[in-house]
Design an enzyme around this catalytic site. Structure first.
Site, PDB file in Angstrom:
ATOM      1  N   GLY A   1       0.867  -1.393   0.134  1.00  0.00           N
ATOM      2  CA  GLY A   1      -0.252  -0.236   0.388  1.00  0.00           C
ATOM      3  C   GLY A   1       1.089   1.241  -0.069  1.00  0.00           C
ATOM      4  O   GLY A   1       1.945   1.520   1.145  1.00  0.00           O
ATOM      5  N   SER A   2       0.748   2.128  -0.655  1.00  0.00           N
ATOM      6  CA  SER A   2       2.054   3.627  -0.863  1.00  0.00           C
ATOM      7  C   SER A   2       1.308   4.300  -1.681  1.00  0.00           C
ATOM      8  O   SER A   2      -0.565   3.958  -2.020  1.00  0.00           O
ATOM      9  CB  SER A   2       2.831   2.611  -1.654  1.00  0.00           C
ATOM     10  N   ARG A   3       1.890   5.302  -2.527  1.00  0.00           N
ATOM     11  CA  ARG A   3       1.381   6.559  -3.426  1.00  0.00           C
ATOM     12  C   ARG A   3       3.228   6.907  -4.200  1.00  0.00           C
ATOM     13  O   ARG A   3       4.117   6.160  -4.183  1.00  0.00           O
ATOM     14  CB  ARG A   3       1.203   7.881  -2.907  1.00  0.00           C
TER      15      ARG A   3
END
Length: 227
Positions: A191-193
């Site tokens: 999960g990240s950007r």
């Protein structure tokens, strides 16, 4: 056709970065099935199934037309607006358009080059692990910033940002590497950007809420200019 494409994405083979997690989960399942009454088998098997899904690495076909900026990751656009690239890259205080893509744990987490060019600089910075869909995650969170020199002399920046759950950013590139639009260059667990800072004067073609397909969705044209 759409169903087939969805199945191909879900059943895509995992990236090699999944290997230690798959081996660990399989070991827990195997040992758990032999001892402790067998109850550990199911958590181990569930973890293996999750890793197979999370680390899936489907093939992507970037647009053939030159002069495009391609989405570097799957996910949802959460921010579009002017911003200054990460200070550690030394690119100065001039603002440029930024497109921020949030990756949930359900998205493909492979990062892909948005343009053709040459890696000019890579700068890693330790930081916090705030929720990656927050604006201040760009400033406060742990990140890996990559400056790419385009063939025409302009530059573009792509930034891998750790999130609330993510604790490891992987970047397979080195300074001096030649980039190919749509080619893999890293991933982030779990999960990240991923942010893209467009060249000065180039405006994005996407808006907040749009869904991106890494390596395929066009987010800008390099010849588009701000008025």
């Amino acid at each position: 056709m759409a169903l087939m494409q969805s199945l191909q994405m879900v059943l895509a083979p995992p990236h090699r970065a999944a290997t230690p997690f798959l081996l660990g989960g399989a070991a827990v399942a195997l040992i758990g099935g032999l001892i402790a009454g067998g109850w550990l088998f199911w958590p181990g098997a569930a973890f293996v199934a999750f890793c197979l899904y999370f680390f899936r690495d489907p093939e992507r076909t970037p647009p053939a037309r030159p002069g495009l900026v391609i989405a570097p990751a799957d996910g949802r656009v959460v921010l579009v607006g002017p911003a200054v690239p990460p200070v550690e890259l030394g690119m100065g205080p001039e603002t440029r358009w930024r497109v921020a893509i949030f990756l949930s744990v359900m998205d493909v987490h492979i990062n892909r080059w948005p343009v053709e060019g040459t890696v000019r600089r890579i700068a890693y910075r330790h930081g916090k692990f705030l929720s990656a869909n927050m604006d201040k995650a760009s400033e406060d969170n742990e990140r890996n910033a990559v400056a790419i020199a385009l063939p025409d002399g302009r530059d573009l920046t792509v930034v891998q940002i750790a999130g609330l759950v993510a604790r490891r950013i992987l970047c397979f590139a080195r300074e001096g590497d030649v980039t190919e639009a749509g080619a893999r260059f890293g991933l982030i667990r779990f999960g990240s950007r991923t942010d893209v800072y467009l060249p000065v004067g180039v405006r994005p073609l996407v808006s907040v809420g749009q869904t991106m397909i890494g390596g395929e969705t066009v987010i800008a044209e390099l010849e588009s200019r701000a008025s």
